[in-house]
Design a protein around this motif. Structure first.
Motif, PDB file in Angstrom:
ATOM      1  N   ALA A  58       0.843  -1.195   0.000  1.00 20.15           N
ATOM      2  CA  ALA A  58       0.000   0.000   0.000  1.00 20.15           C
ATOM      3  C   ALA A  58       0.877   1.244   0.000  1.00 20.15           C
ATOM      4  CB  ALA A  58      -0.896   0.006   1.235  1.00 20.15           C
ATOM      5  N   VAL A  59       0.618   2.144  -0.926  1.00 23.75           N
ATOM      6  CA  VAL A  59       1.323   3.431  -0.946  1.00 23.75           C
ATOM      7  C   VAL A  59       0.335   4.539  -1.297  1.00 23.75           C
ATOM      8  CG1 VAL A  59       3.534   2.427  -1.667  1.00 23.75           C
ATOM      9  CG2 VAL A  59       1.980   3.339  -3.380  1.00 23.75           C
ATOM     10  N   TYR A  60       0.760   5.767  -1.015  1.00 25.55           N
ATOM     11  CA  TYR A  60      -0.027   6.929  -1.418  1.00 25.55           C
ATOM     12  C   TYR A  60       0.294   7.239  -2.881  1.00 25.55           C
ATOM     13  CZ  TYR A  60      -0.635   7.852   3.629  1.00 25.55           C
ATOM     14  OH  TYR A  60      -0.938   7.772   4.963  1.00 25.55           O
ATOM     15  N   SER A  61      -0.706   7.127  -3.752  1.00 28.28           N
ATOM     16  CA  SER A  61      -0.411   7.356  -5.170  1.00 28.28           C
ATOM     17  C   SER A  61      -0.226   8.836  -5.480  1.00 28.28           C
ATOM     18  CB  SER A  61      -1.506   6.749  -6.057  1.00 28.28           C
ATOM     19  OG  SER A  61      -2.767   7.285  -5.748  1.00 28.28           O
ATOM     20  N   CYS A  62      -0.555   9.712  -4.533  1.00 30.23           N
ATOM     21  CA  CYS A  62      -0.289  11.147  -4.728  1.00 30.23           C
ATOM     22  C   CYS A  62       1.181  11.453  -4.502  1.00 30.23           C
ATOM     23  CB  CYS A  62      -1.137  11.999  -3.786  1.00 30.23           C
ATOM     24  SG  CYS A  62      -0.587  11.999  -2.060  1.00 30.23           S
ATOM     25  N   SER A  63       1.877  10.554  -3.830  1.00 30.40           N
ATOM     26  CA  SER A  63       3.264  10.827  -3.447  1.00 30.40           C
ATOM     27  C   SER A  63       4.250   9.957  -4.207  1.00 30.40           C
ATOM     28  CB  SER A  63       3.440  10.647  -1.931  1.00 30.40           C
ATOM     29  OG  SER A  63       2.601  11.541  -1.248  1.00 30.40           O
ATOM     30  N   GLN A  64       3.820   9.449  -5.356  1.00 31.59           N
ATOM     31  CA  GLN A  64       4.687   8.696  -6.253  1.00 31.59           C
ATOM     32  C   GLN A  64       4.580   9.323  -7.634  1.00 31.59           C
ATOM     33  OE1 GLN A  64       6.712   6.117  -5.414  1.00 31.59           O
ATOM     34  NE2 GLN A  64       6.046   6.593  -3.329  1.00 31.59           N
ATOM     35  N   LEU A  65       5.702   9.474  -8.286  1.00 27.47           N
ATOM     36  CA  LEU A  65       5.635   9.906  -9.676  1.00 27.47           C
ATOM     37  C   LEU A  65       5.290   8.701 -10.554  1.00 27.47           C
ATOM     38  CD1 LEU A  65       8.685  12.293 -10.146  1.00 27.47           C
ATOM     39  CD2 LEU A  65       6.277  12.880  -9.761  1.00 27.47           C
ATOM     40  N   ALA A  66       4.504   8.955 -11.570  1.00 27.81           N
ATOM     41  CA  ALA A  66       4.146   7.871 -12.485  1.00 27.81           C
ATOM     42  C   ALA A  66       5.391   7.274 -13.122  1.00 27.81           C
ATOM     43  CB  ALA A  66       3.204   8.394 -13.557  1.00 27.81           C
ATOM     44  N   VAL A  67       6.359   8.133 -13.406  1.00 26.44           N
ATOM     45  CA  VAL A  67       7.556   7.675 -14.102  1.00 26.44           C
ATOM     46  C   VAL A  67       8.366   6.686 -13.239  1.00 26.44           C
ATOM     47  CG1 VAL A  67       8.989   9.631 -13.370  1.00 26.44           C
ATOM     48  CG2 VAL A  67       9.458   8.509 -15.549  1.00 26.44           C
ATOM     49  N   TRP A  68       8.179   6.775 -11.935  1.00 30.83           N
ATOM     50  CA  TRP A  68       8.860   5.822 -11.043  1.00 30.83           C
ATOM     51  C   TRP A  68       8.181   4.452 -11.056  1.00 30.83           C
ATOM     52  CZ3 TRP A  68       8.912   9.474  -6.147  1.00 30.83           C
ATOM     53  CH2 TRP A  68       9.792  10.553  -6.396  1.00 30.83           C
TER      54      TRP A  68
END
Lengths: 937, 328
Positions: A107-117
């Motif tokens: 589980a992660v916050y998808s607001c705090s991940q770049l799509a490119v990562w």
């Protein structure tokens, strides 16, 4: 007009640096990155050469090759580009959990991940939980337990719960809490989320979610009904647990632009000049509005403003609130807005707007604002004008308080204070506006589509029939959502100027600093008591900090709860340079109850009485000691609560008497709260097959109104719920509804639904069912009242035991029993969540929450879920709810108010329990760790 | 969000070179581990990189390896992996507990050890965009302002407190910090890695703009080593430490051979308290002795107007944690 240009420009940054002002907006701050010294300098940005990358992403099992901008977050890609809008954005800062997804199983916050990562990674979203049209057992459990209220946090809660169960198939209650600690639910339905997760794991929920319904012991036994009163899953919960419910931010129209708002960094300043020319030149920018080209009055932004549309008031209105105001009167007030091809370009454009401010002195505290020489926020002074444009305190009096105090054997005095707390509903404000010719359609998170339409038409100066308001789902209310918002006006204006649909998205911070919350108060009490503990006189002087616009009365509720012959109440609503204080779940009561009920608790101890004994002796028996209640169950609430809680055993006769630093104690507080009748409407039709449709102007802010309206219709028609379809949330399809505020939808709109059903049944009896494609339609517009001057109230008593670790200032709630009479309980499943959630919100207000302002800059320092310390799963104790059902013969099948009720006594109950545990009376909210450590040190 | 390009380096040295190269081109680079902190800073325009160098994808940068008695932890290990790692749990419980106390499960899944150690301060002035020392400005707004959560030790001219939980544990474990730059690497002790504002008010550590924290090395745990991290939050989840303490004791029965005590949330760096450690060394750890150590630990604290409560609060948790670790 859409691209205003000014020849001369003074950049805001330059201006601020030049004047040596102590603060600047975030946008104007010299910036640094984490591991790089100051020397490196960034260029101005712009959209000309935005770096892009192509990534491979597996989402819910399906492979995607997507070209993304490097700056796009994962949630942006999921929502905007893959159209998986089940994942929500609540804060965009890793504070709330609404955007939780699984990345390679974690589980992660998808607001705090770049799509490119995410290149090469496997993502699972809420949409991936369902397999072959079959819900995951966890989703089903969420439905069965009525875990989602507004539903905005639900996708995140599901993904967090799923992650817990994937790692630990049979978790304990504490393990579930800890595993879901990163997911805020502002409806605070934490108990039921945990219950549902445990149930899905096959672990018994234990005592976690105990709800008991008992009969009123009095004469008014509640007759059982066929449909109402049974635990019924909501008619729309399946959509809420599968990510399919469409909230405002999920609406996407062809050619839609994105908007952003520039806000004042200054709490009080005159705008000398705004230069938007550089922003207008930025490729992709389509429209810019400022106070110079948008002078719409925002009527619902203040009482006086709204009243000015009443003919007699129009001429004398002195203080208008506009969509854009000059001067700006609080830090965070809108100054300009931009619509552009995407949100990043719109945001970039804000950086290019130069505002020349003449900074004015400001005042934040309501008592300071009344001192001679205080900065004047309006020419008429800092006492807030009432709806008649008069600057005078609110007064109420019975008997003669001075005489009463003289006659009293003992007189006690104390001062209490409460702070600004923001509603913090999970869905940030925003809107989507589209014009077709002179007709406006606006999607907006409102609990009052009818009022919003009226407001929009009035503010824009167009006929009501040219405005259509749509809200199918909204992410929480808690106040100020039964009108239009400045965001609605700004969006509509930008859409008109740009000639294209526009979506405005407020950031979480904007929602906090720019919109309304609970007004702060200072309260001075003087209480006279007879030797035997009978209240004799009660004087209250209060001051409410309204911000610069008076959106609500600013009164301070509480003293009306007591039976006392001599009363005087004087409350002065005061303008300050904070954001506007307005409605938040029981607008004037949680803060007023905290003051009044803490004060009475003090008096009880001073008189050597058990607080329960003191309250039962002195509590209200008639409204204002004068008007009969339609029914009265307060004594029953106290009796049942004291029994279930084991008050005699848990309460400490000597406060703070536990030895050692860890001390237990118990507190009590109570409630009598409006449950009045009033105007609303409903339509109902039937087709040739005997299928019914009920049209109601509700949107369901989280309380379950759609389902309740369906249940009431089914009951009144004598058909199963499955035969009734509810049509909601669209002014083109629904009649006027009172709007979801004031805990009155069930009562008022429900009443209209019954009337429509009866009318329709009469028509069917006369004409039979319609033929072919014809419909029979009944339209009810009801406005009932309680006859004979009687007053309708809901009642409650709350009992709480806390454990205070005094050496470290930590408060733990050990047991909480809330006994409520809300009349007939229409749907026990949803009613339970209303009380539990409200209590937990109240605990948060008592212990943690504050929108804290910096006295030197006038800026809010704690905007957001992290800053305001909104309660998490870990802060939410299990709350036991007991409903005493009654039927006073009014309202729909005897239903009374419930939505706000649970929060009102909770704050005071916690404060009183802390006193009982520690022997220290905490008179200022919030009762934070720091304060508890300080009083001990 | 402001535009930037993402870079995925092969290894740490290439990461450092990318930053160096960006600087030479007049561009601004920043490093991201899990991204939670850095993206927040970028969204608020507090950080404005033109190039964002993503470290978490670097192969092998997240391993826990034992070399001799020492343990080397790759900086890109996630906080949740770190908190559940058996070697760490067994030998360096204080670090596992500190990692497990950070923020929320989601942030621990994404966030890295290096990122947690190197995150920027959570001072509310800094995070709200005030032009303070930490943002390259020339004043500390907390000094005469709202300093409830600010430093009582080591402050001036900036009064931030170091925000990292794991940093407190690492200092208590006497960790070494392996730093990689464009042309090589260097290793610093915790005492040299974390820097006070008086050394450089804009920064929290010794990293140059083109250096990354690649790994940390923990010395062998003594046979009698026991440790624990105690964090005080401002609600019951997801806040930075109001105050905290990491206690590492080498115990022989109930006698303490040696002690390391570090305080968090009280100073611009993890704040080691050697005098308090001396109180314990060679002594039987009784509750009274723990109280004396706690008293000593807070001696010399210089509170600002609104944070004096941190003194009794920190004393209490030092006493409790020392007692608990000694008893365990």
């Amino acid at each position: 007009m859409s691209k205003p240009r000014n020849k001369k420009s003074i950049s805001r940054r330059k201006f601020i640096e030049g004047t040596g002002a102590a603060l600047v907006a975030a946008a104007a701050v010299p910036t640094l990155d984490a591991q790089t010294p100051a020397a490196a300098k960034a260029s101005g940005g712009g959209t000309s050469a935005v770096p892009r990358s192509t990534i491979r992403l597996k989402v819910n099992g399906a492979m995607h090759n997507i070209e993304v901008e490097d700056r796009w977050t994962l949630v942006e890609v999921l929502r905007d580009h893959l159209k998986l809008t089940g994942t929500k954005i609540g804060c965009d800062r890793g504070e709330c959990g609404a955007c939780t997804v699984h990345v390679d199983g974690n589980a992660v916050y998808s607001c705090s991940q770049l799509a490119v990562w995410m290149d090469g990674k496997s993502i699972q979203t809420v949409e991936g939980l369902e397999k072959n049209g079959k819900l995951d057992p966890l989703q089903q459990a969420f439905i069965d337990f009525d875990a989602p209220q507004c539903g905005f946090c639900t996708s995140g809660q599901l993904m967090a719960a799923k992650a817990v169960l994937n790692k630990n198939p049979r978790p304990t209650r504490e393990e579930v809490r800890a595993g879901m600690a990163g997911n805020i639910c502002r409806c605070s339905n934490y108990n039921l989320y945990v219950d549902a997760t445990l149930a899905a794991a096959g672990v018994s929920a234990g005592m976690g979610s105990k709800t008991i319904i008992v009969d009123d012991a009095g004469a008014t036994r509640v007759a059982p009904l066929k449909t109402l009163g049974r635990a019924t899953p909501r008619i729309d919960t399946r959509l809420r647990v599968s990510g399919k419910a469409s909230y405002t931010g999920d609406v996407s129209l062809p050619g839609m632009l994105y908007a952003r708002v520039l806000r004042s960094p200054h709490p009080h300043a005159k705008i000398r000049k705004i230069d938007t020319s550089r922003a207008a030149d930025l490729p992709g920018v389509k429209a810019i509005v400022t106070h110079e080209n948008c002078n719409y009055v925002w009527g619902a932004g203040s009482i006086a403003g709204g009243r000015q549309y009443v003919e007699e008031m129009k001429k004398i209105t002195k203080q208008r609130r506009y969509a854009f105001n000059n001067p700006v009167r609080y830090a965070g007030e809108p100054v300009a807005a931009v619509a552009a091809v995407d949100r990043h370009t719109a945001e970039e454009a804000l950086q290019l707007i130069s505002v020349d401010y003449e900074v004015l002195p400001f005042v934040l505290d309501q008592e300071e604002a009344l001192k001679p020489g205080a900065p004047q926020i309006w020419p008429e002074g800092n006492i807030s004008l009432d709806i008649r444009n008069e600057a005078k305190p609110m007064r109420e009096a019975r008997g003669n308080v001075e005489q009463g105090l003289r006659e009293s054997d003992r007189v006690f005095e104390s001062r209490y204070s409460t702070t600004f707390v923001h509603n913090a509903q999970m869905e940030p404000r925003g809107a989507v506006a589209q014009w077709e010719g002179d007709k406006l359609t606006i999607y907006t998170p409102t609990g009052g589509i009818a009022n919003c339409r009226t407001d929009m038409a009035r503010d824009l100066g167009i006929p009501e029939e040219n405005v259509r308001v749509i809200c199918q789902y909204m992410g929480g209310n808690f106040g100020n959502k039964n009108q239009n918002q400045d965001s609605d006006l700004i969006t509509a204006t930008l859409a008109k100027l740009a000639g294209a649909p526009v979506k405005l998205e407020y950031t979480r911070k904007e929602d906090f600093i720019g919109m309304h919350g609970r007004w702060p108060t200072t309260q001075y009490y003087k209480v006279g008591v007879k030797k035997d503990g009978t209240l004799h006189a009660l004087e209250m002087r209060g001051f409410s900090g309204m911000g610069p616009y008076r959106k609500n009365s600013g009164s301070i509720g509480g003293i009306q709860l007591y039976k006392v012959p001599h009363v005087q109440y004087v409350v002065t609503p005061v303008y300050t340079n904070k954001t506007t204080g307005a409605n938040f779940r029981g607008p004037e009561f949680p803060q007023g109850f905290f003051g009044a009920q803490s004060m009475m608790d003090e008096v009880a101890y001073q008189m050597g009485m058990d607080p329960v004994e003191f309250l039962v002796k002195n509590m209200t028996r008639k409204a204002e000691d004068e008007h009969e209640y339609t029914n009265y169950t307060l004594e029953e609430c106290f009796r049942r609560g004291a029994e279930a809680f084991d008050w005699k055993k848990r309460w400490k006769a000597k406060p703070g008497s536990d030895t050692g630093s860890v001390k237990r104690g118990s507190g009590v507080a109570f409630l009598a709260f409006r449950a009045g009748l009033g105007r609303s409407a409903a339509w109902m039709d039937v087709d040739s097959q005997g299928r019914y449709k009920v049209h109601v102007g509700v949107t369901d802010v989280g309380g379950g109104a759609k389902t309740t309206m369906g249940l009431i219709a089914a009951e009144a028609l004598g058909v199963p719920l499955s035969q009734v379809e509810v049509i909601w949330g669209d002014t083109s399809r629904c009649p006027y509804s009172v709007g979801e505020s004031g805990s009155r939808t069930t009562i008022m709109t429900g009443y209209a639904v019954i009337q429509a059903a009866r009318d329709l049944q009469k028509m069917i009896a006369e004409k039979g069912l319609p033929k072919g494609n014809d419909l029979l339609t009944a339209k009810a517009d009801t406005n009932p009242s309680v006859p004979g001057g009687k007053v309708r109230n809901s009642f409650a008593a709350h009992f709480v035991e806390v454990e205070v670790d005094t050496a470290v200032g930590h408060v733990k709630v050990l047991k909480y029993v809330a006994v409520h009479d809300s009349g007939r309980i229409m749907n026990p499943l949803s009613a339970t969540g209303q009380i539990k959630g409200a209590v937990i919100m109240g605990i948060g207000m008592a212990l943690h929450e504050e929108l804290h302002y910096d006295p030197r800059s006038g800026q809010a320092l704690t905007a957001g879920y992290y800053g305001q310390r909104v309660a998490t799963h870990m802060d939410a104790p299990d709350v036991e709810v007991i409903f005493i059902e009654s039927d006073d013969g009014y309202g729909p099948f005897g239903a009374k108010s419930i939505g706000e009720a649970g929060k009102l006594p909770a704050v005071a109950a916690i404060g009183n329990a802390i006193f009982n545990a520690t022997g220290k009376r905490m008179r200022d909210l919030p009762i934070r760790r720091q304060r508890l450590v300080e009083v001990r040190a | 969000m402001r535009s930037f390009s993402n870079a995925n380096p092969r290894d740490m040295q290439q990461a450092a070179k990318l930053a160096q190269q960006a600087r030479m081109e007049g561009r601004n680079a920043a490093f991201a581990g899990g991204g939670s902190d850095m993206l927040g800073l970028i969204k608020e325009r507090i950080a404005t990189p033109d190039v964002l160098v993503h470290l978490k994808g670097i192969q092998g940068a997240n391993k826990v390896e034992t070399k001799g008695g020492a343990t080397v932890i790759g900086g890109q290990i996630s906080l949740s992996d770190l908190s559940h790692n058996q070697v760490i749990l067994k030998r360096y419980a204080v670090l596992a507990e500190a990692a497990g106390s950070v923020a929320t499960p989601q942030i621990r899944n994404a966030g890295t050890l290096a990122g947690n150690v190197c995150q920027r301060p959570w001072c509310w002035y800094f995070r709200n965009g005030f032009p303070c020392f930490k943002a390259g400005g020339s004043q500390c707004f907390s000094f005469n302002g709202e300093n409830q959560f600010h430093a009582i030790f080591g402050g001036g001219p900036s009064f931030i407190v170091h925000p990292s939980d794991t940093a407190v544990a690492l200092m208590a474990l006497d960790a070494k910090f392996r730093i990689v730059g464009p042309s090589g690497q260097r290793t610093l002790s915790a005492a040299d890695f974390f820097t006070l504002p008086k050394q450089n008010a804009a920064k929290e550590n010794a990293l140059a703009y083109d250096e990354v924290l690649a790994s940390v090395e923990l010395p062998a745990a003594a046979a009698g080593q026991r440790s624990s991290y105690h964090k005080v939050l401002d609600r019951d989840a997801w806040t930075h430490a109001v105050v905290s303490t990491a206690v590492v004791l080498d115990m022989n029965g109930d006698t303490c051979r040696s002690a390391r005590i570090v305080l968090g949330g009280v100073a611009p760096i993890p704040w080691r308290v050697p005098e308090a450690e001396k109180v314990l060394t060679g002594q039987r750890v009784t509750p009274e002795l723990a109280a004396r150590a706690a008293e000593t630990a807070l001696a010399g604290a210089q509170p600002l107007a609104k944070n004096a409560y941190k003194i009794p609060l920190t004393k209490e948790i030092v006493q409790r944690t020392v007692s608990a670790v000694a008893r365990a």
